[in-house]
Write an enzyme that holds these catalytic residues in place. Structure first.
Site, mmCIF file in Angstrom:
data_model
loop_
_atom_site.group_PDB
_atom_site.id
_atom_site.type_symbol
_atom_site.label_atom_id
_atom_site.label_comp_id
_atom_site.label_asym_id
_atom_site.label_seq_id
_atom_site.Cartn_x
_atom_site.Cartn_y
_atom_site.Cartn_z
ATOM 1 N N PRO A 95 -5.711 -8.340 33.537
ATOM 2 C CA PRO A 95 -7.178 -8.345 33.651
ATOM 3 C C PRO A 95 -7.729 -9.758 33.738
ATOM 4 O O PRO A 95 -7.032 -10.736 33.430
ATOM 5 C CB PRO A 95 -7.644 -7.632 32.370
ATOM 6 N N PRO A 96 -8.987 -9.899 34.163
ATOM 7 C CA PRO A 96 -9.584 -11.238 34.276
ATOM 8 C C PRO A 96 -9.683 -11.922 32.919
ATOM 9 O O PRO A 96 -9.928 -11.284 31.895
ATOM 10 C CB PRO A 96 -10.984 -10.959 34.850
ATOM 11 N N LYS A 143 -4.138 -16.308 33.698
ATOM 12 C CA LYS A 143 -3.122 -16.273 34.762
ATOM 13 C C LYS A 143 -3.103 -17.585 35.547
ATOM 14 O O LYS A 143 -2.049 -18.180 35.768
ATOM 15 C CB LYS A 143 -3.396 -15.089 35.702
ATOM 16 N N THR A 144 -4.275 -18.024 35.994
ATOM 17 C CA THR A 144 -4.333 -19.249 36.802
ATOM 18 C C THR A 144 -4.006 -20.485 35.967
ATOM 19 O O THR A 144 -3.288 -21.387 36.416
ATOM 20 C CB THR A 144 -5.736 -19.395 37.426
ATOM 21 N N SER A 180 -5.224 11.214 33.528
ATOM 22 C CA SER A 180 -4.948 11.002 32.108
ATOM 23 C C SER A 180 -6.037 11.544 31.189
ATOM 24 O O SER A 180 -5.853 11.547 29.971
ATOM 25 C CB SER A 180 -4.735 9.513 31.832
ATOM 26 N N LYS A 187 -4.701 0.834 26.880
ATOM 27 C CA LYS A 187 -5.497 1.895 26.250
ATOM 28 C C LYS A 187 -5.484 1.769 24.734
ATOM 29 O O LYS A 187 -6.524 1.932 24.072
ATOM 30 C CB LYS A 187 -4.971 3.259 26.688
#
Length: 807
Positions: free
Chosen positions: A356-357, A361-362, A680, A723
C-alpha cells in the site's frame, strides 16, 4: 448625395442559401434540396419566376429560423432549373435587385418573405466618376497580381456606365470572406459601396505584395546558404594545401569518441556519423541532428562504474537507520549483497516491492543505493502509455530523443546504478504501443545486456543495473512482466510500528523541517498514538507525518507570535486534540452494542485492509432481494449464494419454508460511493441475513471473512495479513477465518497476533455459532466445533513458527 425611388414592398417565395452571397447582375448556379426550398422554387416558377435569396448566418443549420438568416438579400430571376435523379433541383438564377427583409412567414409548406426594395436614380455624378475610375485601376492592378482572377471576362461583364452594376460585379468576384461580401450587399448606396470595395482591394493587394516579398527573402537565404557551403569547401581545400592543422570541432568530437571507450558497434556508428558531419553544411538542420546524436553517444556511461561497497555490516546499519521493520525486505537485500561479494559477475537481480502507499517502497531504493555506494535514479511510470517513453524515437522524427531508460542512465553516469521504476502498475497502453511490453527486455536478465534504444540504434548493457520496481497491486501488471521480477510484499504497519517510526524518523524530520529543536518540542507516546488512532487511518505513515508537521507548525507560530525563545513544550494526547481539532476518525466499535442484522466484515483494498460493516433488514413483501452499496458482480453472486444457503436450512433456523415469498430482504454495505467486489464477504452477508430473519443480534466484537458455498462450506480467501491488521486497528479482538487460511497466520506480527482471538472454521454453522449472541436451535449441528488458534502452539496444517521458511 445619391437619391432613391420610393421604396417598393412586395412578397416573394424565399430560399435561404448557404456559403454564398448572390449580388444583383450575378449569374449563380446552386442546388436546392430542402423540401421547403423546393416548394418555394416551384411556387416562383408558377408565377413571375422571381424568388428572394438570403444567406444563412450558420451554414450547418438545416432548418433556419428568421434570426438565423441575414436581413438583406437579393431578388433574383430563375433562369433555368433542372431536377436531378436524387430529387434535388439544380437552379441557375440572375440577381436583379437587393432588398431588405421586413417579415418572414410560412406559406403552404414554403417560406414567404415580405421585402422592401430601393432603386437608385441619381447620384453625385462627379464623385461617382472619380471613384469608378479608381475602382477600375485598382481592380486591374489586383487582377495582374492574382492569376486566379480573369480580369478581361469580369470587366467585359462590368463594362457599363452604371456604377451600381460595376460595384456589384466586382464585389461578386472578390476573394474575400462571406461576412465581408454580405457587408457589401447590405450597402444600398453605390458610392459608399465602391469606397468599401476600394478599401478591400487595397488590403488584398498589400497581402499579395507581402507574400511575394517573403518568398523572395526565402529564396535569397537559400542562395546565401549555398554560397556559404561553397566558400567553406574552398576554405577547407586552401587549408589542406597550406598544411594547416588547427584544432576544429570535428577533431574534438573524434577525441571524445576515442575517450568514451565505446563498444565496437557504437564506436563504428560514431565514426560514421562524424564522417557524415564533415561533409554537411554547418548551418544545415541535418548537422544539428548529427551533433546531438554524437553528444548522446559520448555522454553514455559505457565503461563507468561506481565503486561498490560490499560491507554487509555497513549495509545492514544503513538499512536499520533508514527504515523500521521490513525484516523480509532487508534480509533479501543483504542476501543480494552477500552473493555479489562472492561472485565476480553475478546475474542482475530485479526486485518488485508491492504494498500500500506510504510504507516506504521508493525510499527503500534510496537506502539500497546508499548501502551499496551506487548512484540512485528514479523513473515514475504512472500514466505512461507510449512505448517510445521506454525505447525512444527513431532519429527520422523531428525532435527525437532517447527513451527514459537511456536518459536516466546518462543522468546516473554509471553502468551499475540502482534504478527504481516507480508505480509500474500504473502504466497503460493506447495506439502508440504498450510500454509494459517494452519493459520486458529491460527487466529480463537474459536480454538486458543488449538493450536496444531506437534513438541510439546500438546495444547498451543494462545487466549491471539493479532494477527495483514498485507497485500498489499486482493484478494490473502483465503476467509476463511479473514473471521477470522477484516480488516482495510489504504490508501495512501495525500501531506499534507506526509509533516507533514516528519517534525515530518522522518527528525528528519534521522538527528540523519546521525549524524547531528537540529541546523546544517533544511528543509523548500517548500523543503519537492519539494522532495514529484519531487522525489517521492508513496502512503507511504519510498522513501521520502530515499531522505531526501540522502540530509543529502551530507550535512554531506560537513561538514566533509570542517571541518565546526559551519555549518548552511536551505535547500529550489532550494537546493533540487542541492543535488538530475534532478527531477525523473514531474507533469503529466504540459505544456500539450488538445489533440485529449488522455484522463486521474484513476487506482488502489497494491501500491495505479495511473493516466493512454489512447490514441486512427484512420487511413484508414479495420475496425481492435488494443489494446496495455499489457491489460488483462477484459480490452480488455471493449474496445470492448466501440467500440460497439460508433458504435450504430455513426449518433448522426456525423459519417458515415460504418465508422468502412473504419477506423482502435488503442487504447494504455502507460507503455506497466506493465500488466493492470479491467473494470474501460471503459469510458476513450470510450472517447478517440469518440475524435479520431470526432477530438474533450479531456479536459486536467479532469480525469475519470467507467465501461461502451453497452447501455452507467456508472457502479460503486472500489478503489475510492486511485484513487482520485492519481489524487490530479497529479494536476488534475476535476474528473468524477459513480453516485453510491457517498457514497465512505466520505472516502476522506476533504483537498483533497476541491481542487477537482467531477462530478457524470450515462450515457456516460454526460461523453462526461463534458470531450470534444466542445459539440457534440447530438439530443437525455437527459435534465438531471451530478450532481456536493460539500463538506459539503447533496446529495441524500449520508450519512450526520456529522453522525457517523459504520464499
Amino acid at each position: 448625395m445619391t437619391s432613391f425611388e420610393a421604396k417598393e414592398v412586395a412578397r416573394y417565395p424565399m430560399v435561404p442559401i448557404r456559403d454564398v452571397v448572390v449580388f444583383p447582375y450575378m449569374m449563380v448556379p446552386f442546388v436546392i434540396g430542402r423540401p421547403s426550398s423546393v416548394l418555394a422554387l416551384e411556387k416562383a416558377l408558377q408565377g413571375d419566376k422571381k424568388i428572394y435569396l438570403a444567406t444563412q448566418l450558420d451554414a450547418s443549420v438545416d432548418d433556419p429560423k428568421p434570426k438565423d438568416i441575414y436581413s438583406v438579400g437579393t431578388i433574383a430571376n430563375i433562369v433555368q432549373s433542372l431536377r436531378l435523379p436524387d430529387g434535388n433541383i439544380k437552379v441557375l438564377v440572375e440577381g436583379v435587385q437587393r432588398a431588405r427583409t421586413l417579415n418572414i412567414t410560412m406559406g403552404e409548406g414554403y417560406v414567404l418573405a415580405e421585402v422592401e426594395a430601393e432603386k437608385v436614380l441619381v447620384g453625385a455624378r462627379a464623385k461617382e466618376s472619380v471613384l469608378t475610375k479608381r475602382l477600375n485601376n485598382l481592380f486591374e492592378q489586383f487582377a495582374k497580381l492574382n492569376p486566379n482572377i480573369n480580369y478581361d471576362t469580369i470587366m467585359q461583364a462590368a463594362r457599363s456606365t452604371d456604377p451600381d452594376r460595376l460595384a456589384d460585379t466586382i464585389a461578386a468576384n472578390l476573394p474575400v470572406s462571406l461576412e465581408e461580401k454580405q457587408t457589401l450587399l447590405e450597402i444600398f448606396d453605390p458610392v459608399e459601396r465602391i469606397e468599401k470595395i476600394n478599401e478591400l482591394i487595397e488590403v488584398e493587394i498589400e497581402k499579395i505584395k507581402m507574400d511575394k516579398n517573403i518568398q523572395g527573402r526565402v529564396r535569397k537565404q537559400m542562395e546565401k546558404a549555398q554560397r556559404e557551403y561553397y566558400l567553406n569547401e574552398k576554405i577547407k581545400a586552401i587549408q589542406k594545401e597550406l598544411g594547416r592543422s588547427e584544432k576544429s570541432e570535428i577533431d574534438e568530437l573524434k577525441k571524445k569518441v576515442e575517450d568514451a571507450h565505446m563498444p565496437k558497434d557504437a564506436y563504428d556508428k560514431a565514426v560514421k556519423e562524424i564522417q557524415r558531419l564533415e561533409i554537411m553544411p554547418p548551418m544545415s538542420a541535418e548537422s544539428t541532428v548529427s551533433r546531438t546524436y554524437l553528444d548522446w553517444l559520448i555522454a553514455m556511461p559505457w565503461d563507468k562504474r561506481s565503486r561498490e561497497v560490499k560491507d554487509l555490516k555497513r549495509a545492514e546499519q544503513v538499512l536499520e537507520e533508514d527504515h523500521y521493520g521490513l525484516d523480509k525486505v532487508k534480509e533479501r537485500i543483504l542476501e543480494f549483497l552477500a552473493v555479489r561479494s562472492l561472485v565476480r559477475k553475478p546475474q542482475g537481480s530485479i526486485l518488485c516491492f508491492v504494498g500500500p502507499p506510504g510504507v516506504g517502497k521508493t525510499s527503500l531504493g534510496k537506502s539500497i543505493a546508499r548501502a551499496t555506494g551506487r548512484k540512485f535514479v528514479r523513473l515514475s511510470l504512472g500514466g505512461v502509455r507510449d512505448e517510445a517513453e521506454i525505447r525512444g524515437h527513431r532519429r527520422t522524427y523531428i525532435g527525437a530523443l532517447p527513451g527514459q531508460i537511456i536518459q536516466m542512465m546518462k543522468k546516473a553516469g554509471t553502468r551499475n546504478a540502482v534504478f527504481v521504476l516507480d508505480e509500474v502498475d500504473k502504466m497503460s497502453m493506447d495506439f502508440r504501443g504498450d510500454p509494459s511490453a517494452a519493459l520486458l527486455e529491460v527487466l529480463d536478465p537474459e536480454q538486458n545486456h543488449a538493450f536496444l534504444d531506437h534513438y541510439l540504434d546500438t546495444e547498451f548493457d543494462l545487466s549491471s543495473v539493479m532494477f527495483i520496481a514498485t507497485a500498489n497491486v499486482l493484478h494490473s501488471i502483465p503476467r509476463a512482466l511479473q514473471d521477470r521480477m522477484e516480488v516482495i510484499h510489504l504490508s501495512g504497519y501495525t500501531e506499534l510500528e507506526k509509533l516507533n517510526i514516528a519517534k525515530k524518523f518522522l518527528v525528528p524530520k519534521q522538527l528540523k523541517a519546521q525549524g524547531v529543536t528537540a529541546e523546544q518540542l517533544t511528543f509523548t507516546d500517548e500523543a503519537v498514538l492519539e494522532v495514529i488512532r484519531s487522525f489517521t487511518r492508513e496502512s503507511g505513515v504519510r498522513q501521520l507525518e502530515r499531522e505531526i508537521a501540522n502540530i509543529c507548525r502551530k507550535v512554531v507560530r506560537k513561538i514566533v507570535t509570542n517571541d518565546e525563545r526559551n519555549f518548552r513544550q511536551q505535547v500529550d494526547a489532550d494537546e493533540v486534540r487542541q492543535y488538530l481539532g475534532i478527531p477525523k476518525f473514531r474507533p469503529q466499535l466504540a459505544n456500539r452494542s450488538s445489533e440485529v442484522g449488522l455484522a463486521t466484515g474484513l476487506a482488502w483494498t489497494d491501500v491495505g485492509g479495511e473493516v466493512l460493516m454489512t447490514e441486512a433488514t427484512s420487511m413484508e413483501g414479495k420475496g425481492d432481494l435488494t443489494l446496495t452499496g455499489k457491489l460488483g458482480e462477484v459480490m452480488q453472486e455471493s449474496a445470492k449464494a448466501a440467500i440460497s444457503y439460508v433458504r435450504s436450512r430455513a426449518s433448522l433456523y426456525g423459519l417458515t419454508k415460504d418465508f422468502y415469498k412473504l419477506l423482502d430482504l435488503h442487504v447494504h454495505i455502507p460507503e455506497g460511493a466506493i465500488p466493492k467486489d470479491g467473494p470474501s464477504a460471503g459469510i458476513t452477508m450470510a450472517t447478517t441475513i440469518v440475524s435479520a430473519l431470526t432477530k438474533i443480534p450479531v456479536r459486536k466484537d467479532v469480525a469475519m471473512t470467507g467465501e461461502i458455498t451453497l452447501r455452507g462450506k467456508v472457502l479460503p480467501i486472500g489478503g489475510v495479513k492486511e485484513k487482520l491488521l485492519a481489524a487490530h486497528r479497529a479494536g476488534i479482538t475476535r476474528i473468524i477465518l477459513p480453516k485453510e487460511n491457517e498457514k497465512d497466520l505466520r505472516d502476522i506480527p506476533p504483537a498483533v497476533l497476541e491481542q487477537l482471538t482467531i477462530h478457524l472454521v470450515e462450515t457456516m454453522d460454526e460461523v453462526l455459532d461463534l458470531s450470534l449472541e444466542k445459539p440457534l436451535n440447530l438439530a443437525m449441528l455437527k459435534e465438531k466445533k471451530s478450532e481456536e488458534y493460539t500463538p506459539g502452539v503447533e496446529h495441524k496444517n500449520l508450519p512450526n513458527p520456529n522453522e525457517s521458511i523459504t520464499h
